[in-house]
Design a protein around this motif. Sequence first.
Motif, PDB file in Angstrom:
ATOM      1  N   ILE A 113       0.880  -1.181   0.000  1.00  0.00           N
ATOM      2  CA  ILE A 113       0.000   0.000   0.000  1.00  0.00           C
ATOM      3  C   ILE A 113       0.909   1.221   0.000  1.00  0.00           C
ATOM      4  CG2 ILE A 113      -1.677   1.317   1.396  1.00  0.00           C
ATOM      5  CD1 ILE A 113      -2.724  -1.480   2.222  1.00  0.00           C
ATOM      6  N   HIS A 114       0.729   2.048  -1.010  1.00  0.00           N
ATOM      7  CA  HIS A 114       1.625   3.203  -1.157  1.00  0.00           C
ATOM      8  C   HIS A 114       0.826   4.473  -0.941  1.00  0.00           C
ATOM      9  CE1 HIS A 114       4.766   0.511  -2.350  1.00  0.00           C
ATOM     10  NE2 HIS A 114       3.821  -0.143  -3.043  1.00  0.00           N
ATOM     11  N   ILE A 115       1.043   5.078   0.232  1.00  0.00           N
ATOM     12  CA  ILE A 115       0.229   6.237   0.609  1.00  0.00           C
ATOM     13  C   ILE A 115       1.068   7.523   0.550  1.00  0.00           C
ATOM     14  CG2 ILE A 115       0.603   5.862   3.127  1.00  0.00           C
ATOM     15  CD1 ILE A 115      -2.719   6.811   2.674  1.00  0.00           C
ATOM     16  N   PRO A 116       0.572   8.541  -0.161  1.00  0.00           N
ATOM     17  CA  PRO A 116       1.309   9.809  -0.173  1.00  0.00           C
ATOM     18  C   PRO A 116       1.178  10.550   1.159  1.00  0.00           C
ATOM     19  CG  PRO A 116      -0.567   9.886  -1.689  1.00  0.00           C
ATOM     20  CD  PRO A 116      -0.637   8.565  -0.989  1.00  0.00           C
ATOM     21  N   VAL A 117       2.257  11.227   1.537  1.00  0.00           N
ATOM     22  CA  VAL A 117       2.277  11.998   2.791  1.00  0.00           C
ATOM     23  C   VAL A 117       2.505  13.472   2.461  1.00  0.00           C
ATOM     24  CG1 VAL A 117       3.552  12.421   4.944  1.00  0.00           C
ATOM     25  CG2 VAL A 117       3.104  10.062   4.205  1.00  0.00           C
ATOM     26  N   VAL A 118       1.612  14.314   2.976  1.00  0.00           N
ATOM     27  CA  VAL A 118       1.782  15.772   2.847  1.00  0.00           C
ATOM     28  C   VAL A 118       2.126  16.304   4.235  1.00  0.00           C
ATOM     29  CG1 VAL A 118       0.625  17.966   2.335  1.00  0.00           C
ATOM     30  CG2 VAL A 118       0.130  15.939   0.940  1.00  0.00           C
ATOM     31  N   THR A 119       3.201  17.095   4.316  1.00  0.00           N
ATOM     32  CA  THR A 119       3.580  17.694   5.603  1.00  0.00           C
ATOM     33  C   THR A 119       3.381  19.197   5.531  1.00  0.00           C
ATOM     34  OG1 THR A 119       5.215  15.972   6.043  1.00  0.00           O
ATOM     35  CG2 THR A 119       5.498  18.050   7.226  1.00  0.00           C
ATOM     36  N   THR A 120       2.639  19.737   6.507  1.00  0.00           N
ATOM     37  CA  THR A 120       2.503  21.194   6.611  1.00  0.00           C
ATOM     38  C   THR A 120       3.293  21.673   7.822  1.00  0.00           C
ATOM     39  OG1 THR A 120       0.394  21.322   5.458  1.00  0.00           O
ATOM     40  CG2 THR A 120       0.860  23.092   7.006  1.00  0.00           C
ATOM     41  N   LEU A 121       4.230  22.576   7.547  1.00  0.00           N
ATOM     42  CA  LEU A 121       5.055  23.156   8.622  1.00  0.00           C
ATOM     43  C   LEU A 121       4.353  24.419   9.096  1.00  0.00           C
ATOM     44  CD1 LEU A 121       8.414  22.716   6.701  1.00  0.00           C
ATOM     45  CD2 LEU A 121       7.448  21.193   8.457  1.00  0.00           C
ATOM     46  N   HIS A 122       4.298  24.608  10.421  1.00  0.00           N
ATOM     47  CA  HIS A 122       3.493  25.718  10.949  1.00  0.00           C
ATOM     48  C   HIS A 122       4.296  26.822  11.606  1.00  0.00           C
ATOM     49  CE1 HIS A 122      -0.689  24.570  10.255  1.00  0.00           C
ATOM     50  NE2 HIS A 122      -0.203  23.336  10.211  1.00  0.00           N
ATOM     51  N   GLY A 123       5.523  26.562  12.025  1.00  0.00           N
ATOM     52  CA  GLY A 123       6.256  27.676  12.641  1.00  0.00           C
ATOM     53  C   GLY A 123       7.298  27.201  13.618  1.00  0.00           C
ATOM     54  N   THR A 124       6.876  26.998  14.869  1.00  0.00           N
ATOM     55  CA  THR A 124       7.861  26.658  15.892  1.00  0.00           C
ATOM     56  C   THR A 124       8.501  25.283  15.632  1.00  0.00           C
ATOM     57  OG1 THR A 124       5.971  25.948  17.213  1.00  0.00           O
ATOM     58  CG2 THR A 124       6.924  28.094  17.742  1.00  0.00           C
ATOM     59  N   ASP A 125       7.830  24.447  14.824  1.00  0.00           N
ATOM     60  CA  ASP A 125       8.443  23.156  14.451  1.00  0.00           C
ATOM     61  C   ASP A 125       9.699  23.390  13.616  1.00  0.00           C
ATOM     62  OD1 ASP A 125       6.713  24.155  12.493  1.00  0.00           O
ATOM     63  OD2 ASP A 125       5.912  22.206  11.896  1.00  0.00           O
ATOM     64  N   ILE A 126       9.869  24.591  13.075  1.00  0.00           N
ATOM     65  CA  ILE A 126      11.048  24.955  12.285  1.00  0.00           C
ATOM     66  C   ILE A 126      11.877  25.982  13.040  1.00  0.00           C
ATOM     67  CG2 ILE A 126      11.747  26.171  10.142  1.00  0.00           C
ATOM     68  CD1 ILE A 126      10.646  23.240   9.799  1.00  0.00           C
ATOM     69  N   THR A 127      11.227  27.073  13.451  1.00  0.00           N
ATOM     70  CA  THR A 127      11.975  28.224  13.959  1.00  0.00           C
ATOM     71  C   THR A 127      12.473  28.049  15.388  1.00  0.00           C
ATOM     72  OG1 THR A 127       9.878  29.212  14.592  1.00  0.00           O
ATOM     73  CG2 THR A 127      10.763  29.880  12.477  1.00  0.00           C
ATOM     74  N   LEU A 128      11.822  27.197  16.175  1.00  0.00           N
ATOM     75  CA  LEU A 128      12.258  27.028  17.573  1.00  0.00           C
ATOM     76  C   LEU A 128      12.731  25.611  17.851  1.00  0.00           C
ATOM     77  CD1 LEU A 128       9.644  29.035  19.693  1.00  0.00           C
ATOM     78  CD2 LEU A 128      12.068  29.457  19.540  1.00  0.00           C
ATOM     79  N   VAL A 129      11.774  24.702  18.073  1.00  0.00           N
ATOM     80  CA  VAL A 129      12.176  23.344  18.465  1.00  0.00           C
ATOM     81  C   VAL A 129      12.826  22.548  17.349  1.00  0.00           C
ATOM     82  CG1 VAL A 129      10.870  22.715  20.527  1.00  0.00           C
ATOM     83  CG2 VAL A 129       9.705  22.768  18.341  1.00  0.00           C
ATOM     84  N   GLY A 130      12.324  22.728  16.114  1.00  0.00           N
ATOM     85  CA  GLY A 130      12.782  21.895  14.998  1.00  0.00           C
ATOM     86  C   GLY A 130      14.273  21.988  14.750  1.00  0.00           C
ATOM     87  N   LYS A 131      14.814  23.197  14.864  1.00  0.00           N
ATOM     88  CA  LYS A 131      16.239  23.340  14.526  1.00  0.00           C
ATOM     89  C   LYS A 131      17.159  22.976  15.688  1.00  0.00           C
ATOM     90  CE  LYS A 131      16.500  28.329  15.234  1.00  0.00           C
ATOM     91  NZ  LYS A 131      16.473  29.635  14.670  1.00  0.00           N
ATOM     92  N   ASP A 132      16.582  22.661  16.833  1.00  0.00           N
ATOM     93  CA  ASP A 132      17.377  22.181  17.972  1.00  0.00           C
ATOM     94  C   ASP A 132      18.072  20.876  17.550  1.00  0.00           C
ATOM     95  OD1 ASP A 132      17.164  22.494  21.312  1.00  0.00           O
ATOM     96  OD2 ASP A 132      17.771  20.528  20.547  1.00  0.00           O
TER      97      ASP A 132
END
Length: 377
Positions: A113-132
Amino acid sequence: MKIGIVCYPTFGGSGVVATELGKALAQKGHQIHFITYIQPVRLNFFNENLFFHAVYVPTYPLFQQYPPYELALASKMVDVVLHEKLDILHVHYAIPHASAAYMAKQILATKNIHIPVVTTLHGTDITLVGKDASFEPVVTFSINQSDAVTTVSTSLKNDTYSHFEITNEIHVIPNFIDLERFKKQEKNHFKKAICPNDEKLLVHISNFRKVKRMNDVVSIFDLVRKDIPAKLLLIGDGPERINLEIQCRELGITDDVRMLGKLDAVEEVLSIADLFLMPSESESFGLSALEAMACEVPVISSDAGGIPELNLNGITGFTSKVGDVNQMAKNALYILQDDNLPTFRENALKRAKEFDLNEIVPSYEKIYEYAKNKLKK
Ligand code: GMT
């Protein structure tokens, strides 16, 4: 289409956008399956196309300190895709949703089963915690493995490219607003109760985290109040609440500041507001400012992140450098002049209409098609 939506179910902007998107897609005839640990707060609505699947993390003595939520989530995604025959998974907020989706996708691939995944980035997942450094390799990997990636502003797209080694294309789909719900309502009795002497009403809504610079909200209000009669309503709750209480006491302004806690019907409060304050340190878009603008409330904000993509300086409000409370207070006093306020209100509404849900939601439908086609190649 049968769409699985994974999000944080709390009052935060990413969960709100995910839930409102699911509701709008359900009304367009898609079947929407929310997968998260409790029912999302804005999922308070019946539609035959909306479903909720709870992620349950079993307790076990070894898990006491760190319950393995990501594994339970990945297992639940596999289960829902298999049993509900989903066409696509759309995860909101990279951590840990994008990596859990990657795991689910790989497990499903072993079942052909091949399911496509769409990721939406919202903010702190990149600018704060994500880049840790604790998360960075996993965030980079899961963004690159997604079949489509979206951010809620051009600023967040640029931040994503500069903080991570991204090989994927990033599509910008801004936050959107339901103009049927967010509109100025007649609430004069409420205004009279809060502002009995016709004071100007300033409002701030957030999760009271450090990034919101709540002390700046109070400082701006204090400066405004020295010049004109005014009241401040603070909506939401979070770690900075205690500091705010102390600051208000020290400034001797507690009689003019009210904290209303977490409210569902924020549009009722916004309907009586004269000005919205958003002095954030970092803000990928500023959904609560958009909600205010839809209710004809101009915005005094910082120029952080994606805010200037929404709040047009000198038109729908003003943007200033982060921390420049004197400039923000000066601009607030300018907007609040009786000769200026009606124009700013009109401009705020006009701008908010450019983010009408009916205009933005089709961009997500296009992204789903894009992700499906990308996976096929
Ligand atoms: O504002 C917050 O702290 C909550 C946060 C979240 O991730 O839930 O909101 C982010 O996503 C919203 C919806 O896309 C954006 O409108 C907010 O600007 C963004 N917050 C930050 O970037 C700080």
